[in-house]
Design a protein around this motif. Structure first.
Motif, PDB file in Angstrom:
ATOM      1  N   VAL A  79      -7.786   9.352  46.641  1.00  0.00           N
ATOM      2  CA  VAL A  79      -7.125   8.713  45.065  1.00  0.00           C
ATOM      3  C   VAL A  79      -7.775   9.423  44.065  1.00  0.00           C
ATOM      4  O   VAL A  79      -7.008   9.914  42.896  1.00  0.00           O
ATOM      5  N   ILE A  80      -9.138   9.749  43.859  1.00  0.00           N
ATOM      6  CA  ILE A  80      -9.804  10.516  42.805  1.00  0.00           C
ATOM      7  C   ILE A  80      -9.090  11.905  42.791  1.00  0.00           C
ATOM      8  O   ILE A  80      -8.807  12.469  41.794  1.00  0.00           O
ATOM      9  N   THR A  81      -9.219  12.699  43.986  1.00  0.00           N
ATOM     10  CA  THR A  81      -8.865  14.004  43.833  1.00  0.00           C
ATOM     11  C   THR A  81      -7.133  14.198  43.694  1.00  0.00           C
ATOM     12  O   THR A  81      -6.739  15.007  42.807  1.00  0.00           O
ATOM     13  N   ASN A  82      -6.565  13.382  44.259  1.00  0.00           N
ATOM     14  CA  ASN A  82      -4.964  13.414  44.059  1.00  0.00           C
ATOM     15  C   ASN A  82      -4.457  12.848  42.668  1.00  0.00           C
ATOM     16  O   ASN A  82      -3.465  13.314  42.111  1.00  0.00           O
ATOM     17  N   GLU A  83      -5.331  12.053  42.294  1.00  0.00           N
ATOM     18  CA  GLU A  83      -4.734  11.084  41.079  1.00  0.00           C
ATOM     19  C   GLU A  83      -5.581  11.126  39.830  1.00  0.00           C
ATOM     20  O   GLU A  83      -5.372  10.524  38.682  1.00  0.00           O
ATOM     21  N   GLY A  84      -6.771  11.543  39.953  1.00  0.00           N
ATOM     22  CA  GLY A  84      -7.676  11.532  38.928  1.00  0.00           C
ATOM     23  C   GLY A  84      -8.806  10.452  38.983  1.00  0.00           C
ATOM     24  O   GLY A  84      -8.344   9.284  39.856  1.00  0.00           O
ATOM     25  N   PRO A  85      -9.915  10.573  38.467  1.00  0.00           N
ATOM     26  CA  PRO A  85     -11.031   9.687  38.415  1.00  0.00           C
ATOM     27  C   PRO A  85     -10.655   8.138  37.893  1.00  0.00           C
ATOM     28  O   PRO A  85     -11.056   7.176  38.382  1.00  0.00           O
ATOM     29  N   LEU A  86      -9.770   8.375  36.933  1.00  0.00           N
ATOM     30  CA  LEU A  86      -9.442   6.984  36.371  1.00  0.00           C
ATOM     31  C   LEU A  86      -8.349   6.167  37.098  1.00  0.00           C
ATOM     32  O   LEU A  86      -8.257   4.973  36.871  1.00  0.00           O
ATOM     33  N   THR A 156      -1.670  -0.977  41.855  1.00  0.00           N
ATOM     34  CA  THR A 156      -2.539  -0.066  42.641  1.00  0.00           C
ATOM     35  C   THR A 156      -1.946   0.614  43.847  1.00  0.00           C
ATOM     36  O   THR A 156      -2.494   1.459  44.335  1.00  0.00           O
ATOM     37  N   ALA A 157      -0.885   0.077  44.485  1.00  0.00           N
ATOM     38  CA  ALA A 157      -0.315   0.791  45.423  1.00  0.00           C
ATOM     39  C   ALA A 157       1.006   1.976  44.913  1.00  0.00           C
ATOM     40  O   ALA A 157       1.014   2.942  45.792  1.00  0.00           O
ATOM     41  N   ASP A 158       1.202   2.220  43.728  1.00  0.00           N
ATOM     42  CA  ASP A 158       2.210   2.950  43.219  1.00  0.00           C
ATOM     43  C   ASP A 158       1.729   4.368  43.413  1.00  0.00           C
ATOM     44  O   ASP A 158       2.625   5.336  43.849  1.00  0.00           O
ATOM     45  N   GLY A 159       0.633   4.806  43.426  1.00  0.00           N
ATOM     46  CA  GLY A 159       0.093   6.143  43.495  1.00  0.00           C
ATOM     47  C   GLY A 159       0.527   6.828  45.009  1.00  0.00           C
ATOM     48  O   GLY A 159       0.434   8.209  44.819  1.00  0.00           O
ATOM     49  N   ARG A 160       0.476   6.144  45.964  1.00  0.00           N
ATOM     50  CA  ARG A 160       0.664   6.544  47.392  1.00  0.00           C
ATOM     51  C   ARG A 160       2.043   6.856  47.468  1.00  0.00           C
ATOM     52  O   ARG A 160       2.402   7.475  48.620  1.00  0.00           O
ATOM     53  N   LEU A 161       3.161   6.492  46.775  1.00  0.00           N
ATOM     54  CA  LEU A 161       4.215   6.580  47.210  1.00  0.00           C
ATOM     55  C   LEU A 161       4.786   8.149  46.850  1.00  0.00           C
ATOM     56  O   LEU A 161       4.360   8.466  45.737  1.00  0.00           O
ATOM     57  N   PRO A 162       5.852   8.566  47.379  1.00  0.00           N
ATOM     58  CA  PRO A 162       6.559   9.897  46.670  1.00  0.00           C
ATOM     59  C   PRO A 162       6.889   9.634  45.085  1.00  0.00           C
ATOM     60  O   PRO A 162       7.219   8.487  44.895  1.00  0.00           O
ATOM     61  N   VAL A 163       6.870  10.916  44.465  1.00  0.00           N
ATOM     62  CA  VAL A 163       6.934  10.609  43.042  1.00  0.00           C
ATOM     63  C   VAL A 163       8.327   9.960  42.850  1.00  0.00           C
ATOM     64  O   VAL A 163       8.636   9.165  41.844  1.00  0.00           O
ATOM     65  N   GLU A 164       9.538  10.525  43.677  1.00  0.00           N
ATOM     66  CA  GLU A 164      10.778   9.779  43.226  1.00  0.00           C
ATOM     67  C   GLU A 164      10.776   8.370  43.438  1.00  0.00           C
ATOM     68  O   GLU A 164      11.927   7.615  42.934  1.00  0.00           O
ATOM     69  N   ARG A 165       9.966   7.728  44.225  1.00  0.00           N
ATOM     70  CA  ARG A 165       9.965   6.334  44.555  1.00  0.00           C
ATOM     71  C   ARG A 165       9.005   5.518  43.787  1.00  0.00           C
ATOM     72  O   ARG A 165       9.004   4.330  44.042  1.00  0.00           O
TER      73      ARG A 165
END
Length: 327
Positions: A79-86, A156-165
Motif C-alpha cells: 500500500v505504501i509503495t504503490n499508493e504513497g505513505p498517506l 479503503t478498498a479502492d486503491g487495489r482496483l484497476p485504475v479504470e474501475r
C-alpha cells in the motif's frame, strides 16, 4: 418516715433521624453518548492503518483470484509503495464519522442500560444481562452507522482496483452523495443486516467480556485504574475477534461488491460465507485475523480506556466527585 420516691428521669429525646444519603451523581444521558463517540474517534485516529490492512486482506482473493498479499506486513508495504505513505489513512474521514455515529450510539446505549440496571435492581448486572445489553447497544449503533461503514469500506478498498474501475471518491461527503446519486439511497444501508449481526456479536462479546473481566480481576484485588482497564480490554479484544471475524468478512464483501451484468456478486452474507468456504477454505472465514486483532485489540483497549478516563474527568471536573466509575 418513708423517703419520698425519686422523681422519674425525663424520657430521652429521640435521636434525630439520619439524613438521607445524597443521591449518587451520574453522567447525563446525552453526555454518555458524546463521551462514547469521542473515545471511539480518538482510538480510530491511531488504528486507521490497521483497519485499512484488515479490509484489503478480507477482499483479497475475491472470486477465486490469486491472493494479492502474503500477510499483513506485505499488505502494508505494498500500500505504501504503490499508493504513497498517506494511503494508510485513506478513508479516515469515513472512519471518524462512523465512530461519531456507531460508537456514540452503542457506548451511549450500553452505559445507559448499565447504569439503569444498577439503579433499578441495586446490584451489578449478571453475565447474561451484560450480553443482552451488548446486543441491544450493537444493533442500535450499527443501524445508525451503516452508511459511513459502506463509505469506509469502499474508500479503503479502492486503491487495489484497476485504475479504470476505481470509484475515486474525493472524501466521505463525496462518497455518500455519489452513492445516493448513482446507486440509490438504500445502497447506504447495503449490508445492514450483516453489519447489525456483526455489531451484535462484537458488542455482546466486547462490552460483556470487558465488564465481566473487570469484575473478575477486581476479585483478585486488582485495583481500578489503567492496568485493570488494559488487561480487561485486551482479553475482551481477543474474545471479540474470534467471535466476530466470519461475520465481519461477509459484511465487508457485501458492502464492497459490484454488479456484473446487472447482477450482484453475492446474494447475501450467507452466500458470501458459503462461497468463501468452498473456494478458499473454511479458515478463510478468519482471513486477516492478525490485522483484525491487531486493530480490534488496541482499538478495544483505546476506546474503553479513553472512555474510562473521560468518564473520570467528567466526574471530577464537572460533577465534583471522584467516586464515579465507567463501564
Amino acid at each position: 418516715m418513708p423517703k419520698p420516691s425519686a422523681a422519674p428521669a425525663p424520657a430521652a429525646a429521640p435521636a434525630p433521624a439520619a439524613a438521607p444519603a445524597p443521591a449518587a451523581k451520574r453522567i447525563p444521558l446525552g453526555m454518555k453518548f458524546i463521551l462514547g463517540g469521542a473515545a471511539g474517534m480518538g482510538a480510530t485516529c491511531i488504528v486507521q492503518p490497521l483497519d485499512l490492512v484488515k479490509t484489503r486482506m478480507q477482499i483479497s482473493g475475491v472470486g477465486g483470484a490469486a491472493k494479492e498479499y502474503k500477510n499483513s506486513i506485505d499488505c502494508l508495504t505494498k500500500v505504501i509503495t504503490n499508493e504513497g505513505p498517506l494511503a494508510i489513512y485513506k478513508g479516515i474521514g469515513a472512519g471518524l464519522l462512523r465512530q461519531a455515529t456507531y460508537t456514540t450510539s452503542r457506548l451511549g446505549v450500553y452505559t445507559y442500560l448499565n447504569d439503569f440496571y444498577k439503579v433499578k435492581f441495586n446490584e451489578k448486572p449478571t453475565l447474561l444481562v451484560y450480553l443482552a445489553m451488548g446486543v441491544v447497544a450493537g444493533a442500535c449503533g450499527a443501524f445508525i452507522g451503516t452508511p459511513f461503514e459502506v463509505a469506509l469500506i469502499r474508500m479503503t478498498a479502492d486503491g487495489r482496483l484497476p485504475v479504470e474501475r476505481r470509484r475515486n471518491y474525493k472524501n466521505v461527503a463525496n462518497a455518500l452523495s455519489r452513492i445516493v446519486k448513482e446507486e440509490g439511497v438504500t445502497t447506504l444501508w447495503r449490508g445492514c443486516m450483516p453489519t447489525m449481526s456483526r455489531a451484535m456479536v462484537v458488542n455482546m462479546a466486547q462490552l460483556a467480556s470487558y465488564s465481566q473481566a473487570k469484575s473478575m480481576f477486581k476479585k483478585y484485588e486488582m485495583k481500578e485504574g489503567l492496568r485493570l482497564h488494559f488487561v480487561a480490554a485486551m482479553m475482551s479484544g481477543f474474545i471479540t475477534t474470534i467471535a466476530s471475524m466470519h461475520v465481519d468478512i461477509a459484511k465487508t464483501r457485501v458492502q464492497n461488491m459490484t454488479y456484473i451484468d446487472g447482477k450482484p456478486e453475492y446474494k447475501g452474507a450467507i452466500d458470501v460465507m458459503g462461497r468463501i468456504a468452498r473456494q478458499e477454505g473454511i479458515l478463510a472465514l478468519w482471513k486477516g485475523f492478525t490485522p483484525t486483532y491487531c486493530r480490534l485489540g488496541p482499538h478495544t483497549v483505546l476506546v474503553l480506556v479513553f472512555l474510562e478516563k473521560l468518564n473520570k474527568l467528567y466526574f471530577k471536573h464537572v460533577l465534583g466527585t471522584s467516586s464515579g466509575s465507567g463501564l
